[in-house]
Write a protein that holds these residues in place. Structure first.
Motif, PDB file in Angstrom:
ATOM      1  N   PHE A 126       0.945  -1.171  -0.074  1.00 30.53           N
ATOM      2  CA  PHE A 126      -0.181  -0.142   0.004  1.00 30.53           C
ATOM      3  C   PHE A 126       0.799   1.415   0.077  1.00 30.53           C
ATOM      4  N   TYR A 127       1.811   1.141   0.975  1.00 27.56           N
ATOM      5  CA  TYR A 127       2.734   2.533   0.899  1.00 27.56           C
ATOM      6  C   TYR A 127       3.702   2.665  -0.361  1.00 27.56           C
ATOM      7  N   LEU A 128       3.943   1.687  -1.028  1.00 24.12           N
ATOM      8  CA  LEU A 128       4.557   1.589  -2.254  1.00 24.12           C
ATOM      9  C   LEU A 128       3.445   2.135  -3.461  1.00 24.12           C
ATOM     10  N   LEU A 129       2.496   1.982  -3.155  1.00 22.63           N
ATOM     11  CA  LEU A 129       1.347   2.404  -4.218  1.00 22.63           C
ATOM     12  C   LEU A 129       1.207   3.908  -3.998  1.00 22.63           C
ATOM     13  N   LEU A 130       1.204   4.236  -2.809  1.00 23.24           N
ATOM     14  CA  LEU A 130       0.950   5.744  -2.387  1.00 23.24           C
ATOM     15  C   LEU A 130       2.288   6.550  -3.179  1.00 23.24           C
ATOM     16  N   LEU A 131       3.530   5.914  -2.973  1.00 20.77           N
ATOM     17  CA  LEU A 131       4.736   6.557  -3.588  1.00 20.77           C
ATOM     18  C   LEU A 131       4.403   6.629  -5.196  1.00 20.77           C
ATOM     19  N   LEU A 132       4.004   5.586  -5.880  1.00 20.12           N
ATOM     20  CA  LEU A 132       4.085   5.817  -7.192  1.00 20.12           C
ATOM     21  C   LEU A 132       2.906   6.751  -7.729  1.00 20.12           C
ATOM     22  N   VAL A 133       1.697   6.790  -6.988  1.00 25.82           N
ATOM     23  CA  VAL A 133       0.638   7.771  -7.166  1.00 25.82           C
ATOM     24  C   VAL A 133       1.005   9.197  -6.858  1.00 25.82           C
ATOM     25  N   ALA A 134       2.126   9.329  -5.910  1.00 24.64           N
ATOM     26  CA  ALA A 134       2.617  10.662  -5.928  1.00 24.64           C
ATOM     27  C   ALA A 134       3.491  10.828  -7.004  1.00 24.64           C
ATOM     28  N   LEU A 135       4.256   9.831  -7.526  1.00 26.24           N
ATOM     29  CA  LEU A 135       5.385  10.027  -8.646  1.00 26.24           C
ATOM     30  C   LEU A 135       4.655  10.631  -9.721  1.00 26.24           C
ATOM     31  N   SER A 136       3.532   9.970  -9.960  1.00 29.14           N
ATOM     32  CA  SER A 136       2.450  10.203 -11.200  1.00 29.14           C
ATOM     33  C   SER A 136       2.037  12.015 -11.231  1.00 29.14           C
ATOM     34  N   GLY A 137       1.603  12.175  -9.864  1.00 30.73           N
ATOM     35  CA  GLY A 137       0.983  13.371  -9.515  1.00 30.73           C
ATOM     36  C   GLY A 137       2.104  14.539  -9.897  1.00 30.73           C
ATOM     37  N   LEU A 138       3.233  13.967  -9.394  1.00 29.45           N
ATOM     38  CA  LEU A 138       4.296  14.923  -9.608  1.00 29.45           C
ATOM     39  C   LEU A 138       4.639  15.284 -11.266  1.00 29.45           C
ATOM     40  N   GLY A 139       4.574  14.323 -11.966  1.00 31.30           N
ATOM     41  CA  GLY A 139       4.544  14.366 -13.494  1.00 31.30           C
ATOM     42  C   GLY A 139       3.443  15.255 -13.908  1.00 31.30           C
ATOM     43  N   VAL A 140       2.390  15.056 -13.291  1.00 30.41           N
ATOM     44  CA  VAL A 140       0.964  16.048 -13.950  1.00 30.41           C
ATOM     45  C   VAL A 140       1.288  17.439 -13.401  1.00 30.41           C
ATOM     46  N   SER A 141       1.787  17.644 -12.167  1.00 30.15           N
ATOM     47  CA  SER A 141       2.349  18.943 -11.871  1.00 30.15           C
ATOM     48  C   SER A 141       3.172  19.747 -12.562  1.00 30.15           C
ATOM     49  N   ALA A 142       4.193  18.893 -12.896  1.00 32.68           N
ATOM     50  CA  ALA A 142       5.214  19.522 -13.817  1.00 32.68           C
ATOM     51  C   ALA A 142       4.742  19.961 -15.328  1.00 32.68           C
ATOM     52  N   PHE A 143       3.789  19.105 -15.636  1.00 32.92           N
ATOM     53  CA  PHE A 143       3.333  19.229 -17.251  1.00 32.92           C
ATOM     54  C   PHE A 143       2.511  20.515 -17.221  1.00 32.92           C
ATOM     55  N   HIS A 144       1.368  20.620 -16.475  1.00 27.82           N
ATOM     56  CA  HIS A 144       0.167  21.708 -16.542  1.00 27.82           C
ATOM     57  C   HIS A 144       0.909  23.200 -16.805  1.00 27.82           C
ATOM     58  N   PRO A 145       1.517  23.696 -15.682  1.00 27.34           N
ATOM     59  CA  PRO A 145       1.988  25.356 -15.732  1.00 27.34           C
ATOM     60  C   PRO A 145       2.536  25.412 -17.223  1.00 27.34           C
ATOM     61  N   MET A 146       3.774  24.614 -17.456  1.00 28.52           N
ATOM     62  CA  MET A 146       4.551  24.999 -18.699  1.00 28.52           C
ATOM     63  C   MET A 146       3.593  24.482 -19.949  1.00 28.52           C
ATOM     64  N   ALA A 147       3.136  23.587 -19.984  1.00 27.06           N
ATOM     65  CA  ALA A 147       2.140  23.437 -21.175  1.00 27.06           C
ATOM     66  C   ALA A 147       0.998  24.492 -21.348  1.00 27.06           C
ATOM     67  N   PHE A 148       0.395  25.020 -20.332  1.00 24.28           N
ATOM     68  CA  PHE A 148      -0.663  26.041 -20.434  1.00 24.28           C
ATOM     69  C   PHE A 148       0.134  27.391 -20.916  1.00 24.28           C
ATOM     70  N   ASN A 149       1.445  27.419 -20.396  1.00 24.23           N
ATOM     71  CA  ASN A 149       1.997  28.713 -20.810  1.00 24.23           C
ATOM     72  C   ASN A 149       2.522  28.759 -22.092  1.00 24.23           C
ATOM     73  N   GLU A 150       2.977  27.522 -22.602  1.00 26.54           N
ATOM     74  CA  GLU A 150       3.450  27.223 -23.905  1.00 26.54           C
ATOM     75  C   GLU A 150       2.294  27.246 -24.975  1.00 26.54           C
ATOM     76  N   ALA A 151       1.059  26.837 -24.502  1.00 27.77           N
ATOM     77  CA  ALA A 151      -0.045  26.976 -25.591  1.00 27.77           C
ATOM     78  C   ALA A 151      -0.497  28.488 -25.526  1.00 27.77           C
ATOM     79  N   SER A 152      -0.254  28.977 -24.600  1.00 32.51           N
ATOM     80  CA  SER A 152      -0.896  30.815 -24.637  1.00 32.51           C
ATOM     81  C   SER A 152       0.098  31.474 -25.788  1.00 32.51           C
ATOM     82  N   ASN A 153       1.231  30.945 -26.000  1.00 33.68           N
ATOM     83  CA  ASN A 153       1.887  31.612 -27.061  1.00 33.68           C
ATOM     84  C   ASN A 153       1.437  31.171 -28.432  1.00 33.68           C
ATOM     85  N   TYR A 154       0.358  30.540 -28.607  1.00 40.73           N
ATOM     86  CA  TYR A 154      -0.129  29.969 -29.908  1.00 40.73           C
ATOM     87  C   TYR A 154      -1.635  30.296 -30.153  1.00 40.73           C
TER      88      TYR A 154
END
Length: 385
Positions: free
Chosen positions: A92-120
């Motif tokens: 269960f605790y490893l599951l939480l770690l993997l979920v956190a890792l996936s969430g970290l990726g989602v967090s890294a993607f969105h602000p920069m992708a929204f910022n990039e999209a606003s240029n177009y």
């Protein structure tokens, strides 16, 4: 408007949010696998929301200071790795770690992708941003039925299928877009910089609006599988179809919301769509006919999610020189804090029953309506040059 760049970024958005919506859809499987109660499944939802949303503010803050476009592809990769390996763990605790890792990726993607999209986006900011946001809502719609299919077909190891999907997309975005210099098509040399008055109260009300909208959306997405759990044994496709109707309605509504906001204004779009959400949500939560359930699931998703890109545009208008931070606030912090509230639904369900959760969901649009009435749209007060 640069359609090619927006569509390519939108495809990356699809893959990223497939992973984000997959976690809530997998809660019934995790609950059975680890013999969890509702509060413990709420912890999984809490972890994924904190790491996939709240941390977006940090990435938005540093994204405005440094050129970190590489976070777009790195974010997709981390989101896919976390979800891809979540089905292979028995801890269960490893599951939480993997979920956190996936969430970290989602967090890294969105602000920069929204910022990039606003240029177009060109002059039609709400419409252009809705094209990019469409990808996210398509991803949210595809995530649950895709995950149900992979798990029923290949057992829990089927979660690795998201990696097979994401890797080619990562390569395409890196080669065709990020390796080239950004062309900011929405700016013209004759334009003069504007100074905006920042109404902190209105910005706070906007965050509250997004939080309440998220409580409704994530609440339905996360607890509909439990409400209709009796179908999972005899009709396992029922719940996935129901979620698909809800989430695909959101995907279609995203384009509608962008066009509506460009026509009647962002503030009015927030108010009109939330009033419609209030009415449709009450009907949806009380209807018994199966066909009607699918129809109203689509309609609720359509009006509820239609303002997703609109709230991002409005946040960027409040913070015009810090667009990545504004995107992190609108698409991250506000949604994440709303997600934390949704996690409390697990506690409510354990103590007062599952029906209590849906009574709360029916009442939440009222608070969002009040926020949309009180928000004041930012106005330019000075022109330099």
């Amino acid at each position: 408007m640069n359609w090619f760049a927006l569509i390519l970024l939108s495809i990356g958005h699809i893959v990223t949010d497939i992973n984000q919506s997959a976690v809530p859809a997998m809660l019934p499987f995790f609950k059975k696998e680890f013999a969890l109660n509702y509060a413990q499944t709420g912890i999984i939802l809490l972890v994924t929301n904190v790491f996939s949303s709240v941390i977006q503010v940090y990435f938005g803050y540093i994204g405005d200071k440094k050129n970190m476009r590489y976070l777009i592809v790195l974010g997709i990769l981390l989101a896919s790795v976390g979800v891809g390996f979540s089905g292979l763990t028995s801890n269960f605790y490893l599951l939480l770690l993997l979920v956190a890792l996936s969430g970290l990726g989602v967090s890294a993607f969105h602000p920069m992708a929204f910022n990039e999209a606003s240029n177009y986006t060109g002059d039609k900011k709400a419409t252009g941003m809705s094209i990019f946001s469409l990808g996210g809502n398509i991803g949210f719609a595809i995530g649950p039925p895709l995950m149900y299919f992979l798990i029923y077909k290949f057992d829990m190891k089927g979660t690795l299928g998201v990696l097979v999907i994401s890797l080619p997309i990562i390569l395409l975005i890196q080669i065709l877009l990020l390796s080239k210099k950004t062309k900011k098509t929405h700016k013209k040399s004759i334009n003069l910089p504007l100074e905006f008055s920042i109404d902190r109260l209105s910005l706070f009300l906007l965050i509250l609006y997004i939080m309440f909208r998220t409580w409704i959306y994530f609440g339905l997405m996360s607890y509909l599988p439990f409400k209709y759990a009796m179908y999972l044994k005899d009709q396992p496709s029922f719940v996935s179809i129901l979620l698909f109707c809800l989430l695909s309605g959101g995907a279609v509504g995203t384009i509608f919301g962008g066009m509506l906001a460009d026509r009647i204004g962002t503030k009015n779009a927030l108010l009109v769509t939330m009033i419609m959400t209030f009415v449709l949500n009450i009907i949806f939560n009380n209807v018994k006919n199966e066909i009607a359930l699918f129809i109203f699931a689509f309609l609720v998703g359509f009006v509820l999610v239609s303002t997703f890109s609109v709230t991002v545009v409005l946040a960027q208008e409040f913070l015009p020189h810090k667009k990545a931070l504004a995107s992190g606030i609108a698409a991250g912090f506000a949604i994440g804090t709303g997600g934390i509230g949704v996690s409390l639904f697990g506690v409510v369900s354990d103590h007062f029953g599952l029906s209590a959760v849906f009574y709360i969901i029916e009442a939440l649009p009222v608070f969002a309506i009040i926020c949309s009435i009180l928000i004041k749209k930012p106005k330019p007060v000075k022109i330099y040059g």
